[in-house]
Design a protein around this motif. Structure first.
Motif, PDB file in Angstrom:
ATOM      1  N   CYS A 374       0.799  -1.230   0.000  1.00  0.00           N
ATOM      2  CA  CYS A 374       0.000   0.000   0.000  1.00  0.00           C
ATOM      3  C   CYS A 374       0.829   1.276   0.000  1.00  0.00           C
ATOM      4  O   CYS A 374       0.277   2.374  -0.137  1.00  0.00           O
ATOM      5  CB  CYS A 374      -0.961   0.019   1.191  1.00  0.00           C
ATOM      6  N   GLY A 375       2.150   1.175   0.175  1.00  0.00           N
ATOM      7  CA  GLY A 375       2.995   2.356   0.152  1.00  0.00           C
ATOM      8  C   GLY A 375       3.030   3.144   1.445  1.00  0.00           C
ATOM      9  O   GLY A 375       3.665   4.199   1.514  1.00  0.00           O
ATOM     10  N   HIS A 388       4.199  -2.559   9.824  1.00  0.00           N
ATOM     11  CA  HIS A 388       3.005  -1.849   9.371  1.00  0.00           C
ATOM     12  C   HIS A 388       2.140  -1.515  10.587  1.00  0.00           C
ATOM     13  O   HIS A 388       1.922  -2.346  11.457  1.00  0.00           O
ATOM     14  CB  HIS A 388       2.215  -2.737   8.410  1.00  0.00           C
ATOM     15  N   ALA A 389       1.677  -0.280  10.658  1.00  0.00           N
ATOM     16  CA  ALA A 389       0.750   0.103  11.723  1.00  0.00           C
ATOM     17  C   ALA A 389      -0.659  -0.322  11.336  1.00  0.00           C
ATOM     18  O   ALA A 389      -1.128  -0.016  10.245  1.00  0.00           O
ATOM     19  CB  ALA A 389       0.799   1.609  11.950  1.00  0.00           C
ATOM     20  N   GLU A 390      -1.316  -1.053  12.221  1.00  0.00           N
ATOM     21  CA  GLU A 390      -2.656  -1.577  11.944  1.00  0.00           C
ATOM     22  C   GLU A 390      -3.573  -1.278  13.114  1.00  0.00           C
ATOM     23  O   GLU A 390      -3.284  -1.672  14.252  1.00  0.00           O
ATOM     24  CB  GLU A 390      -2.599  -3.101  11.741  1.00  0.00           C
ATOM     25  N   PRO A 400      -8.298   8.559   9.218  1.00  0.00           N
ATOM     26  CA  PRO A 400      -7.323   9.284   8.404  1.00  0.00           C
ATOM     27  C   PRO A 400      -6.087   8.434   8.167  1.00  0.00           C
ATOM     28  O   PRO A 400      -5.877   7.471   8.873  1.00  0.00           O
ATOM     29  CB  PRO A 400      -6.974  10.500   9.282  1.00  0.00           C
ATOM     30  N   LEU A 401      -5.315   8.796   7.175  1.00  0.00           N
ATOM     31  CA  LEU A 401      -4.045   8.120   6.957  1.00  0.00           C
ATOM     32  C   LEU A 401      -3.017   8.605   7.965  1.00  0.00           C
ATOM     33  O   LEU A 401      -3.246   9.547   8.690  1.00  0.00           O
ATOM     34  CB  LEU A 401      -3.551   8.379   5.530  1.00  0.00           C
TER      35      LEU A 401
END
Length: 403
Positions: A374-375, A388-390, A400-401
């Motif tokens: 996903c970049g 990865h933050a999940e 929000p991103l």
């Protein structure tokens, strides 16, 4: 944007070497007579590169001077920025100075920060506030009818110069600003971010552009101008940014204010993230655990801050604290809190001010990895892995991103 540091992997070239040499010579100069000689040389070389849109050479020279001579870097960076954001132009046998200015709005929210076209009433309110609080008596202006996010701003000295030239005649002649604004990039949704209104101010060469340059009784100190600006613009901006808290910074030269706004928003990004996690997951700030790590290829270009629930190793949210040209951190001081001006000290202070007590700092430099799928940026966990933050699976879907 050109305020961000370049990468040392860029190859040098004869043109870049000449820029570096001139910048080092100017930095070492011991007189104004010699200063003027090297300034003229440097200006001619940079203008040639700006006109030919050769940003790579400018970036390579900036990168080289940043690594070998910080004083020369400041000289080169300031000269490049000056030529990109200002110019002299002749109109009806009169020479005019034109300066590109940025009007930052540093905002944070739990929802979304708008950007896009400015309505006519907002442009009129901005022009009136500029004339009453910022611009000198004889100054003229042209406002871009767009509320910019950082993603939509000119991303180089060359692009900034193009925008400057497009606005110059509109400012002097009081014409309508004609720019192609339909193909703007998408704005990345984050919780805290600056927004910018961009304008050109013009005045006859040698005349004041800002009120704080004028003689009494028209002279107005910067602090007074800022208060007047904030008072005049608060209501129009509030109607333009519903659901947002914001601060208006003093309108100033483009590059200076881009850096100032970017730095100003960094602690707000942390506070907005803490508020978001509390409102979304019900976790109080004291119930959060944070891990901070420096990221970059050969030097620290940014810090990434991971958020987890206390007692959990799962990274659920992340914030990026970027570093800019005039900020550097040595490899042996990545987690040193002894310097009050160091980025890591400012990050830890911002976390503690937001109520986060458990903060772990890594001393290593991480590779600036992104998720292959996903970049999204990867964030450090306590064990030293970039992950990865999940958010938890039961989290409301509208998020929000990462900032």
């Amino acid at each position: 944007m050109a305020v961000h540091r370049t990468k040392s992997s860029q190859r040098s070239s004869p043109e870049a070497e000449k820029l570096v040499s001139d910048a080092i010579s100017l930095a070492a100069s011991g007189s104004q007579v010699e200063d003027r000689f090297w300034e003229e040389r440097l200006t001619v070389r940079l203008m040639r590169l700006l006109k030919s849109q050769n940003q790579n050479v400018i970036d390579a020279a900036l990168d080289q001077t940043f690594r070998i001579n910080t004083v020369a870097f400041e000289v080169l960076a300031d000269t490049a920025e000056t030529l990109a954001e200002s110019l002299k132009i002749e109109h009806e046998n009169q020479e005019w100075d034109v300066l590109l200015i940025a009007m930052p709005i540093v905002a944070h929210t739990r929802y979304q920060i708008p950007s896009g076209p400015l309505q006519t009433n907002m442009i009129e309110a901005t022009a009136q506030a500029l004339h009453s609080s910022i611009a000198a008596t004889d100054a003229r202006l042209a406002i871009v009818p767009w509320l910019y996010s950082i993603d939509q701003m000119p991303h180089s000295h060359c692009q900034t110069r193009i925008l400057m030239e497009a606005l110059a005649s509109a400012a002097i002649c009081a014409k309508e600003v004609k720019l192609e604004l339909r193909d703007m990039s998408e704005t990345i949704a984050v919780l805290a971010d600056p927004r910018f209104i961009i304008a050109a101010l013009s005045a006859p060469s040698g005349s004041p552009i800002f009120k704080w340059q004028e003689e009494s009784p028209a002279r107005q100190e910067r602090g007074v101008s800022l208060i007047g600006w904030q008072t005049a613009m608060h209501e129009p901006v509030a109607s333009m940014l519903p659901g947002c808290e914001f601060e208006l910074l003093l309108p100033e030269a483009y590059f200076t204010n881009c850096r100032l706004a970017d730095k100003h928003v960094r602690p707000l990004s942390i506070r907005a993230g803490v508020n978001f996690l509390e409102s979304t997951l019900g976790i109080l700030p004291a119930g959060l655990s944070c891990v901070v790590g420096a990221f970059g290829e050969e030097q620290a270009d940014e810090y990434r801050i991971s958020f987890s629930a206390k007692g959990s190793s799962e990274v659920m949210y992340g914030v990026i604290w970027p570093l800019y040209d005039r900020e550097s951190v040595s490899s042996d001081a990545l987690n040193d809190l002894s310097d009050d001006e160091s980025p890591i000290k400012k990050i830890c202070d911002a976390l503690h001010d937001a109520g986060v007590e458990d903060v772990f700092r890594h001393a290593m430099l991480f590779d600036p990895e992104l998720c292959d799928d996903c970049g999204a940026p990867l964030f450090p966990d306590r064990s030293g892995e970039a992950v990865h933050a999940e958010m938890p699976e039961d989290t409301p879907t509208q998020q929000p991103l990462f900032h």
